[in-house]
Design an enzyme around this catalytic site. Structure first.
Site, PDB file in Angstrom:
ATOM      1  N   GLU A 165       0.837  -1.218   0.000  1.00  0.00           N
ATOM      2  CA  GLU A 165       0.000   0.000   0.000  1.00  0.00           C
ATOM      3  C   GLU A 165       0.862   1.254   0.000  1.00  0.00           C
ATOM      4  O   GLU A 165       0.565   2.230  -0.683  1.00  0.00           O
ATOM      5  CB  GLU A 165      -0.930  -0.036   1.214  1.00  0.00           C
ATOM      6  CG  GLU A 165      -1.744   1.218   1.439  1.00  0.00           C
ATOM      7  CD  GLU A 165      -1.426   1.865   2.768  1.00  0.00           C
ATOM      8  OE1 GLU A 165      -0.942   3.020   2.753  1.00  0.00           O
ATOM      9  OE2 GLU A 165      -1.649   1.229   3.814  1.00  0.00           O
ATOM     10  N   GLU A 240      10.322   1.519   1.744  1.00  0.00           N
ATOM     11  CA  GLU A 240       9.015   1.485   2.399  1.00  0.00           C
ATOM     12  C   GLU A 240       8.862   0.290   3.328  1.00  0.00           C
ATOM     13  O   GLU A 240       8.131   0.363   4.311  1.00  0.00           O
ATOM     14  CB  GLU A 240       7.898   1.473   1.344  1.00  0.00           C
ATOM     15  CG  GLU A 240       7.880   2.699   0.449  1.00  0.00           C
ATOM     16  CD  GLU A 240       7.644   3.981   1.231  1.00  0.00           C
ATOM     17  OE1 GLU A 240       6.854   3.967   2.198  1.00  0.00           O
ATOM     18  OE2 GLU A 240       8.257   5.013   0.871  1.00  0.00           O
TER      19      GLU A 240
END
Length: 1080
Positions: A165, A240
């Site tokens: 995401e 990330e």
């Protein structure tokens, strides 16, 4: 347990635009807010209001407005009206009816329904080629919403859905730059821009009132989810998710990664640990038995190949649910979608992604977990216990869900609700844990327990929960309580007040709760029929016949119960850190010199990529508006300033669907300084103690039956150019226009008739407040740091910190003992606060409704004012106080830090210009984003400029660093001086700032914003001037602002909420740099 939201701190500092020039409340500190019946305590899927999220875990990308958005609580939205709504530019090849367009673009209409509850026409389509399902909702709401949702059930706790995401928004096929998402933050008029991961699905929603902007956002998001660069880019996965970091082969290796550090923060909070333990124990056999957000001990096991495979498997149209809502052309929606969906073939993923049902246990189970606690204190009294039930082995029908939602509100929804009240009055614990019914997953759950429990009392809490539930099943509920719950929930449904959250997104999340499990997406949008059916059943059969069987079936006779006991462990953090170090030492020991040199090289390579700006041609690929699309004037809120009985009354003639919203404001400046910390508890006492004629349960029920809710809270802000703060008590209320008289009578009752005589209830308030604030110190340390810095720099900040910061926590701890020793003195102090506040002198009334209802309300206002004392009995006090301006470390048990630095730049001679809003936002979205978050590994980093006080502050969120982050802050002025800004970049920065300034508002928020501007002396002429300055911001303004914020580097005060080890390391590197204060 906290059903809450792990945050991706994007922090564009949207409120840098100082909400009070434009909207409602920047850095207006509202230390506490106590409300009665304002919204249901917890609503089921049908009733869901975004303020009450019921799925157990969502991982949100959090766009932090400013630090104050975390430490200011508002029961009503307080943003300002968005100014723009352009006509859609429909492609010339679209013609004919909606059905013709569907056929042309490859869609089959499955169903079309009118949803009277939201005055909309909804059409469900299926894309013929791929099977993608599309819900197209059309109405006259200018706040348009798009969302695409994929079912993404993880098989382990590596956090793969959560990392994905984050990653898909880091560049795509059409938008090949590092983070198009951040470019949208900088330069769009979005009213919502985010993404979030549930335990079984991932959502990507956007919203805007500007049609051109809206379609730009939609296109960037569609390209991001279907064609992301991250599946070909190992460095995005490393950034990330996780990676080994080694700056020099001679140094130690460390773990870095945004999600890795985010989840370290999550796993530092006891309520989060409890919630995760309960969910995983309730669902041992399906996807909910693992953590979709990621366990920091498991995240480093995730490989890049697994990451890529997860996207390939789940991110395709056959597994998607797509939502459109608003006043744009429904034919254009289908055209845009067809451009993407037609590129794919059908897939079997929708079958593979189905969530399996958890079968019910044959007997209860019990688990014991440890949570990190500080050393010292009486740890025997810091246990937690929560009972959790899986309510059914299959999804429930809509009417049962609705009835469970009402039952949940009856038991837990207000301070007077019996299960909540009895648990807190027992003295067995300090605060409630468990949020009642949660039903946004495939099967519903129910959880309830206490924190701050003595280890000797664990079994007593369990027995009390079961005994209370048994009594409720046997005896039923008071008729007045049933009426109050019915009115409260029905009012909330009909008002449909989602605050600053787009209504269309609230409806999307409600619909998705069924749709994602292949059930009817229309059903959750229609509450009228099941609501009427439930009311009829209660009228015909009685409430006991309706609710008691549910308690028996789903809880008392249900063996699928998990009891979670949480034990404080002062060694847990150090053990976890030692285990992590051992892993990393083994990794390093297994490497050759060449391996280490290669790791150091790749670390530098990643950092270089992170800190290198995107080329201009890549930046230009992201669509944006032009300044010609931006209105030159701010939207004016109709405001009539009048007078009733000598009191100033502001009236805002706006359509509110027959609801009257009011704020009654009292001046707090006459209060003695030593009474300030008692003010939040005074506010709570007004709503949660009884009168001579009504006990507090009856009073709460009366508020629930007659109004949409009443709240009372302190409000504090600096006023630009003045030393004394703006400080008030605000009473907010809302009711249907026909109940206006009841509303003002009840406000008068709580202000004048409530008796401060219930010592034990007050002691509960103190314990609850302490537990709530301790939880906030762990989870929102940046808000604590911001408040502490403000308290060192101005009087308003000092006042606010006395009522909501570390000083307040220390006050509460001392007060717990004092309640038993000097209750008469405390009760007398509460009366003294009332006497000094209640007066027509300095009172102000604010009302928002349509003209007819405003006129009808004046007689009730007049009567209310006649009953107030004509003057205060206390003289005005002076609060010219500050905390010592020393650098400070607030030490807590945590694996992440919250690092702040601030100074008053007005003291350098800086004169406010509108360009400051543009520059502050730009600093957050470039320099701080790149250095603190992207390369530093923090979950977020941002700056905030309080234009009322002049305080410019930097803050980080869930940050693995401390001194390194302060070095980044100190480099900001040089960053601005060396900045070479192209015209397109400047235009985007201006447009993004206007997007913040013109934030979308519902009518109650417009009226509230206008009130706050009035209190702070912000005139329309100043709003216009600041807007013109924003629109005319130049590159030279950035260079000039660098000189002003140099003061933060040279004279700034530092506050870090941090771990003991990191503080010790900082003081070793810079001797005596931080004064240490232990908070937990």
């Amino acid at each position: 347990m906290e059903r809450a939201i792990s945050i991706r701190s994007l922090s564009c500092s949207s409120a840098v635009c100082n909400r009070f020039f434009f909207r409602s409340g920047h850095r207006l500190t509202r230390s506490s807010s106590y409300s009665s019946s304002s919204v249901p305590h917890k609503q089921n899927r049908l009733l869901s209001n975004v303020s009450r999220r019921s799925a157990r875990r969502h991982h949100w990308r959090f766009i932090s407005s400013s630090p104050s958005s975390f430490h200011v609580k508002r029961p009503f939205s307080s943003l300002s009206p968005r100014a723009i709504a352009t006509s859609p530019k429909i492609s010339p090849d679209i013609g004919g009816s909606q059905d013709d367009a569907a056929e042309k673009f490859g869609f089959e209409k499955i169903s079309e329904q009118v949803i009277e509850e939201c005055k909309s026409k909804a059409v469900l389509y299926k894309h013929k080629k791929t099977g993608a399902e599309v819900m197209s909702v059309s109405n006259d709401d200018e706040n348009k919403v798009f969302g695409i949702v994929f079912r993404t059930p993880p098989k382990d706790s590596t956090g793969i859905p959560h990392i994905l995401e984050h990653s898909v928004l880091c560049g795509s096929r059409k938008y090949p730059l590092k983070e198009p998402f951040v470019e949208l933050l900088k330069g769009s008029l979005h009213t919502f821009l985010n993404a979030f991961t549930y335990p079984d699905r991932t959502c990507y929603p956007v919203a805007s009132t500007n049609t051109k902007d809206f379609y730009n956002l939609v296109d960037v998001y569609l390209d991001a989810v279907f064609f992301p660069k991250c599946v070909e880019d190992l460095q995005t996965f490393q950034q990330e998710g996780w990676h080994y970091e080694l700056n020099n082969p001679s140094e130690d290796i460390s773990f870095k990664g945004v999600v890795f550090n985010e989840m370290k923060g999550v796993y530092s909070q006891p309520d989060n640990i409890l919630g995760r333990a309960a969910q995983q124990a309730l669902f041992p056999d399906n996807t909910y038995g693992v953590d979709s957000g990621g366990d920091p001990q498991v995240i480093p096991k995730l490989t890049f190949e697994e990451f890529k495979d997860f996207h390939r498997k789940y991110y395709n149209p056959s597994n998607a649910r797509i939502w459109f809502y608003g006043d744009d052309d429904p034919r254009e929606r289908l055209r845009i979608l067809s451009e993407y969906l037609d590129l794919f073939d059908a897939s079997s993923t929708s079958n593979e992604s189905k969530v399996e049902l958890q079968s019910l246990f044959s007997e209860p189970i019990r688990i014991v977990e440890k949570y990190p606690a500080g050393e010292g204190g009486d740890l025997k009294k810091e246990h937690m216990v929560c009972l959790n039930w899986l309510l059914s082995d299959k999804p429930l029908d809509l009417e049962t869900e609705l009835t469970l939602g009402f039952l949940d509100h009856l038991m837990l929804g207000t301070p007077a609700s019996p299960l909540r009240r009895i648990l807190l009055e027992s003295g067995l614990g300090e605060a409630i844990v468990g949020g009642g019914v949660a039903d946004e997953l495939l099967q519903p759950q129910f959880s309830i327990g206490l924190k701050g429990v003595s280890d000797d009392d664990i079994q007593k809490v369990e027995e009390l929960v079961m005994g209370t539930l048994k009594n409720l099943a046997e005896e039923g509920f008071d008729p007045e309580a049933v009426e109050a719950s019915m009115n409260t929930i029905e009012f909330s449904l009909r008002e449909n007040n989602t605050g600053s959250f787009p209504r269309g997104l609230s409806l999307m999340l409600r619909s998705i709760g069924k749709w994602i499990y292949d059930m009817d997406p229309f059903e959750p949008l229609k509450y009228e029929k099941p609501l009427m059916s439930l009311k009829a059943r209660i009228a015909e059969e009685g409430s006991k016949a309706v609710f008691s069987p549910l308690i028996q079936k789903f809880i008392l006779n249900n063996p699928h119960c998990v009891t979670v006991e949480m034990q404080p462990d002062p060694e847990k953090d150090s053990r976890d850190e030692a285990a992590e170090r051992e892993i990393l030492e083994k990794v390093k020991a297994s490497m050759t010199e060449e391996d280490l040199a290669e790791l150091a090289r790749s670390t530098q390579e990643l950092r270089l990529k992170q800190e290198t700006p995107d080329p201009p041609e890549a930046l230009r690929s992201v669509p944006s508006l032009s300044l010609l699309d931006i209105p030159k004037k701010p939207v004016l809120v109709p405001t009539e300033v009048g007078d009733i009985n000598g009191v100033t009354v502001l009236q805002h003639d706006l359509f509110t669907n027959d609801v009257l919203y009011t704020e009654i404001v009292f001046n707090m400046s006459s209060l003695k300084q030593e009474l300030l910390p008692l003010v939040p508890l005074f506010c709570q006492s007004l709503l949660e103690m009884g009168t001579k004629d009504l006990d507090f349960v009856q009073l709460n029920q009366l508020i629930g039956r007659k109004t949409g809710g009443i709240s009372v809270y302190p409000f504090t802000s600096s006023i630009r150019g003045k030393e004394d703060p703006c400080s008030h008590i605000i009473v907010r209320g809302k009711a249907m226009a026909g109940c206006t008289g009841d509303l003002f009578n009840l406000v008068n009752c709580i202000l004048q008739d409530v008796q401060f005589t219930d010592q034990q209830r007050f002691k509960q308030f103190v314990s609850q407040s302490k537990a709530r604030l301790e939880n906030r110190v762990r989870g929102s340390g940046h808000g604590i740091a911001a408040a502490r810095m403000d308290a060192k720099l101005n009087a308003a900040g000092w006042v606010a910190e006395q009522m909501g910061g570390i000083s307040y926590l220390e006050f509460l701890r001392a007060l717990e003992e004092k309640v038993d020793q000097d209750w008469a003195g405390i009760s007398s102090s509460l009366e003294e606060i009332r006497k000094s506040l209640l007066s027509r002198k300095g009172c102000l009334i604010n009302m928002t409704a349509d003209g007819k209802n405003l006129a009808n309300s004046e007689k009730f206002v007049s009567k209310f004012l006649d009953l107030l004392p004509s003057s205060s009995t206390v003289e005005t006090s002076s609060w010219n106080a500050r905390l010592a301006p020393a650098n400070e470390a607030i030490v807590i048990p945590t694996q992440v830090n919250y690092v702040g630095k601030a100074a008053n730049i007005y003291e350098t001679g800086y004169q406010l210009k509108g360009s400051a809003y543009v520059i502050s936002k730009y600093i957050s979205n470039t320099w701080l984003w790149d250095r603190v978050r992207v390369s530093g590994g923090a979950y977020g980093g941002f700056c905030d400029f309080d234009t009322h006080s002049g305080v410019f502050s930097y803050l980080s969120y869930r940050d693995p660093n401390l001194l390194k982050t302060l070095d980044v802050y100190d480099g900001t002025a040089n960053f601005l001086r060396e900045l070479e800004m192209e015209g397109d970049t400047l235009t985007k920065a201006i447009i993004g700032t206007i997007g913040d300034v013109d934030a979308y508002q519902l009518p109650d928020a417009k009226g509230y914003s206008s009130l706050l501007r009035f209190l702070l002396g912000v005139k329309e002429e100043e709003r216009q001037k600041r807007r013109e300055e924003i629109l005319s911001t130049s590159a030279n303004d950035f260079k000039e602002f660098a000189n002003a914020i140099e003061a933060v580097k040279d004279k700034g005060v530092v506050v870090a909420v941090a771990s003991p080890d990191d503080v010790a390391a900082a003081n070793e590197e810079r001797p005596n740099f931080l004064q240490v204060k232990k908070a937990l």
